[in-house]
Motif scaffolding. Structure first.
Motif, PDB file in Angstrom:
ATOM      1  N   PRO A 223       0.831  -1.207   0.000  1.00 19.70           N
ATOM      2  CA  PRO A 223       0.000   0.000   0.000  1.00 19.70           C
ATOM      3  C   PRO A 223       0.863   1.254   0.000  1.00 19.70           C
ATOM      4  CG  PRO A 223       0.201  -0.832   2.223  1.00 19.70           C
ATOM      5  CD  PRO A 223       0.954  -1.802   1.337  1.00 19.70           C
ATOM      6  N   SER A 224       0.212   2.372  -0.150  1.00 22.99           N
ATOM      7  CA  SER A 224       0.910   3.655  -0.062  1.00 22.99           C
ATOM      8  C   SER A 224       0.179   4.529   0.963  1.00 22.99           C
ATOM      9  CB  SER A 224       0.920   4.357  -1.421  1.00 22.99           C
ATOM     10  OG  SER A 224       1.598   5.596  -1.323  1.00 22.99           O
ATOM     11  N   PRO A 225       0.866   4.978   2.006  1.00 18.78           N
ATOM     12  CA  PRO A 225       2.279   4.742   2.346  1.00 18.78           C
ATOM     13  C   PRO A 225       2.479   3.338   2.911  1.00 18.78           C
ATOM     14  CG  PRO A 225       1.247   6.022   4.057  1.00 18.78           C
ATOM     15  CD  PRO A 225       0.211   5.873   2.979  1.00 18.78           C
ATOM     16  N   THR A 226       3.747   2.948   3.018  1.00 19.11           N
ATOM     17  CA  THR A 226       4.081   1.597   3.450  1.00 19.11           C
ATOM     18  C   THR A 226       5.038   1.612   4.635  1.00 19.11           C
ATOM     19  OG1 THR A 226       3.890   0.831   1.165  1.00 19.11           O
ATOM     20  CG2 THR A 226       5.023  -0.625   2.713  1.00 19.11           C
ATOM     21  N   ASP A 227       4.720   0.820   5.648  1.00 18.02           N
ATOM     22  CA  ASP A 227       5.669   0.545   6.728  1.00 18.02           C
ATOM     23  C   ASP A 227       6.491  -0.646   6.263  1.00 18.02           C
ATOM     24  OD1 ASP A 227       7.043  -0.411   8.923  1.00 18.02           O
ATOM     25  OD2 ASP A 227       5.386  -0.149  10.321  1.00 18.02           O
ATOM     26  N   TRP A 228       7.695  -0.382   5.741  1.00 13.02           N
ATOM     27  CA  TRP A 228       8.456  -1.430   5.079  1.00 13.02           C
ATOM     28  C   TRP A 228       9.001  -2.480   6.056  1.00 13.02           C
ATOM     29  CZ3 TRP A 228       8.118  -2.948   0.378  1.00 13.02           C
ATOM     30  CH2 TRP A 228       7.653  -2.056  -0.589  1.00 13.02           C
ATOM     31  N   THR A 229       9.092  -2.142   7.322  1.00 16.24           N
ATOM     32  CA  THR A 229       9.530  -3.148   8.284  1.00 16.24           C
ATOM     33  C   THR A 229       8.466  -4.225   8.467  1.00 16.24           C
ATOM     34  OG1 THR A 229      10.922  -1.550   9.448  1.00 16.24           O
ATOM     35  CG2 THR A 229      10.306  -3.552  10.641  1.00 16.24           C
ATOM     36  N   SER A 230       7.223  -3.805   8.690  1.00 18.04           N
ATOM     37  CA  SER A 230       6.151  -4.788   8.887  1.00 18.04           C
ATOM     38  C   SER A 230       5.785  -5.467   7.569  1.00 18.04           C
ATOM     39  CB  SER A 230       4.920  -4.130   9.508  1.00 18.04           C
ATOM     40  OG  SER A 230       4.431  -3.088   8.692  1.00 18.04           O
ATOM     41  N   PHE A 231       5.739  -4.697   6.481  1.00 22.32           N
ATOM     42  CA  PHE A 231       5.392  -5.302   5.198  1.00 22.32           C
ATOM     43  C   PHE A 231       6.504  -6.248   4.739  1.00 22.32           C
ATOM     44  CE2 PHE A 231       5.015  -5.530   0.562  1.00 22.32           C
ATOM     45  CZ  PHE A 231       3.674  -5.857   0.438  1.00 22.32           C
TER      46      PHE A 231
END
Length: 415
Positions: A223-231
């Motif tokens: 998705p946007s925005p993205t939490d790249w740690t959890s994703f």
């Protein structure tokens, strides 16, 4: 897999946006650019200014939200080269009718109408995201549209009306999968932005290509925005051997470090993101690969023919006036593809003779080691006259080192 005529009708958002922003990446300007006046070869032939010019229209994003000024500058530098050294088009000066677009369909249509009224024999696109809106006007007038990439779904399948010098949208996704398979991957996490066109890409291109190659595809949409740690943790839970990620540069810069910090040690294909070497430490980019369409001075090694092309480019590109070399190189490349099509016309150069000639035109391409053949699309049902991506990895010296066995051949992904 049955590769029938392409009917995808999708705007390949991730791939095309990445291609655009890769052109907006590192300038890596060369300080050794040579004064054109002292470098023109003795056997150069200039165009005859007494002859009527051959006019081509150039539509490009400039002045609005996206302003690709250096794309136009590279294009105009190549026109100058054609007129100074190659004798123009059958002796006639090549003249560019420049029209600026701003992402809106109206601006693209206005450019198409301008080209018709100015009697251009060909339209040439730098980057025009709304260029599909111009196609009906150009088609009605019998004017072909030429570009490095198809930046819209209609341009991608407008066979006979559009001619693309490099790979189709479909091949971009397939090439990444083939490269990772060649590097030993048996399962690949494919990460795309969560927008409807990319779901179509996944179903109609990525999954069928994976099945043809005999590799397992693990699809993910961010998705946007993205939490790249959890994703990123969600992606890594798939236990895939490799990750292929198509996104804009900002997402690349967030996603790649996140995957590594979470413990992923496999190969990451970071789309066409060009800024990684500038923004991240080379030591963090081991086994991170990037797809390239054109050779540029940041790459090593560069084949001899492309080195010669880059020498020509340097003669005509003023470093002080170009802030983004990658973008400028693509503009130069596109102009030279257009010139190659025009040079093959027999007799008077008109819109109709250009269209007839382009349909079967073949030749070489600047900054590439593969030629083009517009009679045989590299992906069925598309307007791609050529194909082949060159994958690189940033080495300890900060150079984009070309991987073995390039460019990637996607024949294994087709019947």
């Amino acid at each position: 897999m049955n590769r029938r005529k392409s009917t995808y009708g999708f705007a390949a958002v991730a791939l095309l946006t990445a291609a655009l922003l890769s052109a907006c990446g590192s300038s890596d300007k060369d300080s050794d650019a040579t004064d054109v006046s002292t470098a023109v070869p003795a056997d150069a032939k200039s165009a005859d200014p007494s002859l009527a010019p051959v006019k081509i229209g150039f539509h490009n994003l400039e002045g609005g939200q996206f302003s690709l000024t250096d794309m136009r500058k590279g294009f105009e530098s190549a026109v100058d080269y054609v007129n100074r050294e190659l004798g123009g088009v059958n002796g006639h000066p090549l003249e560019a009718v420049v029209c600026k677009t701003d992402v809106t369909p109206e601006s693209s249509v206005n450019c198409a109408n301008k080209f018709v009224s100015d009697d251009v024999v060909m339209a040439v696109q730098g980057v025009d995201f709304a260029g599909d809106a111009a196609l009906p006007v150009l088609q009605q007038a019998g004017i072909v549209d030429v570009s490095a990439f198809a930046y819209g779904p209609a341009e991608n399948v407008a066979v006979g009306d559009a001619f693309i010098s490099m790979a189709s949208n479909e091949e971009g996704y397939a090439a990444g999968l083939v490269q990772l398979k060649n590097m030993g991957a048996k399962s690949i996490a494919v990460v795309l932005a969560d927008v409807p066109p990319n779901h179509t890409v996944m179903d109609e291109v990525v999954k069928p290509t994976g099945a043809e190659l005999g590799i397992e595809i693990e699809p993910f949409f961010y998705p946007s925005p993205t939490d790249w740690t959890s994703f990123g943790a969600t992606v890594l839970a798939s236990k895939a051997d490799a990750i292929t990620f198509w996104g804009v540069d900002a997402d690349c810069l967030a996603a790649v470090p996140a995957f590594r910090s979470l413990g992923f040690t496999g190969t990451i294909h970071a789309g066409s993101c060009a800024v990684l070497a500038d923004k991240l430490d080379p030591s963090s980019l081991k086994d991170v690969i990037v797809a390239n369409s054109l050779y540029n001075p940041t790459m090593d090694p560069i084949p001899a023919a492309s080195k010669d092309d880059l020498d020509v480019y340097k003669r005509y590109s003023a470093d002080d006036d170009v802030s983004n070399q990658n973008q400028s190189i693509q503009g130069f490349h596109t102009a030279m593809f257009a010139y190659s099509l025009l040079a093959q016309v027999k007799g008077e150069v008109t819109a109709s003779s250009v269209k007839a000639t382009a349909a079967t035109a073949t030749g070489d391409l600047f900054f590439r080691e593969v030629g083009y053949d517009c009679a045989t699309p590299t992906w069925p049902g598309t307007t791609a006259c050529s194909g082949g991506f060159v994958f690189t990895e940033v080495n300890a010296a900060g150079k984009n080192e070309v991987l073995p066995d390039q460019p990637v051949d996607v024949a294994s992904a087709l019947d």
